[in-house]
Design a protein around this motif. Structure first.
Motif, PDB file in Angstrom:
ATOM      1  N   ARG A 122       0.845  -1.196   0.000  1.00 28.87           N
ATOM      2  CA  ARG A 122       0.000   0.000   0.000  1.00 28.87           C
ATOM      3  C   ARG A 122       0.879   1.245   0.000  1.00 28.87           C
ATOM      4  O   ARG A 122       2.023   1.207   0.458  1.00 28.87           O
ATOM      5  CB  ARG A 122      -0.910  -0.014   1.221  1.00 28.87           C
ATOM      6  N   ALA A 141       2.083   5.089   1.195  1.00 31.14           N
ATOM      7  CA  ALA A 141       2.125   5.841   2.446  1.00 31.14           C
ATOM      8  C   ALA A 141       2.953   7.093   2.226  1.00 31.14           C
ATOM      9  O   ALA A 141       3.840   7.125   1.369  1.00 31.14           O
ATOM     10  CB  ALA A 141       2.744   5.001   3.563  1.00 31.14           C
ATOM     11  N   THR A 176       1.902   9.139  -3.975  1.00 33.68           N
ATOM     12  CA  THR A 176       1.127   8.096  -3.282  1.00 33.68           C
ATOM     13  C   THR A 176      -0.013   7.606  -4.172  1.00 33.68           C
ATOM     14  O   THR A 176      -0.382   6.439  -4.122  1.00 33.68           O
ATOM     15  CB  THR A 176       0.575   8.553  -1.916  1.00 33.68           C
ATOM     16  N   ILE A 228       5.570   4.484  -1.624  1.00 31.02           N
ATOM     17  CA  ILE A 228       5.792   4.897  -0.240  1.00 31.02           C
ATOM     18  C   ILE A 228       6.761   6.071  -0.329  1.00 31.02           C
ATOM     19  O   ILE A 228       7.893   5.924  -0.772  1.00 31.02           O
ATOM     20  CB  ILE A 228       6.373   3.756   0.611  1.00 31.02           C
ATOM     21  N   HIS A 258      -3.144   8.232   3.762  1.00 30.11           N
ATOM     22  CA  HIS A 258      -1.771   7.769   3.547  1.00 30.11           C
ATOM     23  C   HIS A 258      -0.764   8.446   4.480  1.00 30.11           C
ATOM     24  O   HIS A 258       0.378   8.024   4.561  1.00 30.11           O
ATOM     25  CB  HIS A 258      -1.344   8.014   2.098  1.00 30.11           C
ATOM     26  N   VAL A 280       1.519   9.578   7.432  1.00 31.02           N
ATOM     27  CA  VAL A 280       2.109   9.007   8.647  1.00 31.02           C
ATOM     28  C   VAL A 280       3.118  10.020   9.180  1.00 31.02           C
ATOM     29  O   VAL A 280       4.177  10.237   8.588  1.00 31.02           O
ATOM     30  CB  VAL A 280       2.833   7.663   8.356  1.00 31.02           C
ATOM     31  N   LEU A 298       5.014   0.250   9.602  1.00 33.59           N
ATOM     32  CA  LEU A 298       4.432  -0.039   8.290  1.00 33.59           C
ATOM     33  C   LEU A 298       3.954  -1.485   8.202  1.00 33.59           C
ATOM     34  O   LEU A 298       2.919  -1.770   7.596  1.00 33.59           O
ATOM     35  CB  LEU A 298       5.446   0.244   7.172  1.00 33.59           C
ATOM     36  N   LYS A 356       0.704  -1.888  10.336  1.00 35.12           N
ATOM     37  CA  LYS A 356      -0.466  -1.298   9.703  1.00 35.12           C
ATOM     38  C   LYS A 356      -0.829  -1.959   8.376  1.00 35.12           C
ATOM     39  O   LYS A 356      -1.779  -1.533   7.708  1.00 35.12           O
ATOM     40  CB  LYS A 356      -0.236   0.204   9.473  1.00 35.12           C
ATOM     41  N   ILE A 406       0.798  -1.943   5.616  1.00 38.95           N
ATOM     42  CA  ILE A 406       1.212  -1.168   4.436  1.00 38.95           C
ATOM     43  C   ILE A 406       2.209  -1.993   3.616  1.00 38.95           C
ATOM     44  O   ILE A 406       2.162  -1.998   2.385  1.00 38.95           O
ATOM     45  CB  ILE A 406       1.779   0.200   4.861  1.00 38.95           C
TER      46      ILE A 406
END
Length: 197
Positions: free
Chosen positions: A24, A26, A94, A99, A122, A124, A190, A193, A195
């Motif tokens: 994913r 981030a 993103t 990332i 996204h 963080v 990461l 979560k 990601i």
């Protein structure tokens, strides 16, 4: 002018890109004083993610000011615009499924909240929490010495405030850990979560 601008969807969707990347997206927003270790930690994380096969990109404050934001100064209004532009660029990255790391002082809570709003889910926030005295001891660019001498106006931590994050997703106390440990903490977040795998 805005009424003549229309958003165009692309034939390759965000979900298509995420699936191809295998992780994913981030936006890792590293914030902290000058000399806190933002760029060093961001680079260490970027290397770890790259070695795991992740698609990443790192936007460093100094590098961006060589090009995209070379017209901006360091007064409060310029700092706000610097952060806004960088967030918009990071949002595009993103959307492409990357990332993205950003290493900027970004001293104001309101600007980081605006970045969070633009970036959406996204975002963080990574607080690189280093005491001012440690940053001054490091002073890799000699900026604190110049700021203390009055040669650099609007210098964060000396003549301009730094507003520490109140609830960052990742809090790195760099005077208590190595660069490797700090990078591992970001990567672990990461993984937790979902990601990255």
């Amino acid at each position: 002018m805005k009424e003549n601008i229309v958003w165009h969807n692309t034939s390759v969707s965000h979900d298509d890109r995420v699936q191809l990347n295998g992780h994913r997206p981030a936006l890792l927003w590293y914030t902290g004083l000058s000399g806190s270790g933002k760029s060093t930690i961001a680079n260490a994380v970027d290397r770890k993610l790259f070695e795991k096969g992740c698609h990443t990109y790192l936007l460093d404050g100094d590098n961006v000011r060589h090009g995209l934001n070379k017209d901006l100064g360091f007064d409060d209004d310029s700092r706000v615009e610097n952060i806004r532009r960088i967030t918009e660029v990071a949002k595009l990255f993103t959307d492409a499924g990357l990332i993205v790391g950003t290493a900027f002082i970004s001293p104001f809570i309101a600007d980081r909240e605006q970045a969070r709003e633009i970036a959406g889910t996204h975002f963080v926030e990574v607080f690189v929490d280093t005491p001012l005295e440690v940053c001054e001891q490091r002073d890799p660019k000699g900026l604190y010495k110049k700021a203390r001498a009055g040669d650099i106006p609007h210098f964060t931590g000396i003549s301009s405030p730094y507003e520490a994050p109140e609830n960052p997703e990742v809090h790195l106390k760099t005077d208590e850990m190595s660069v490797e440990e700090a990078a591992d903490q970001v990567v672990s977040y990461l993984v937790q979560k979902g990601i990255i795998g």
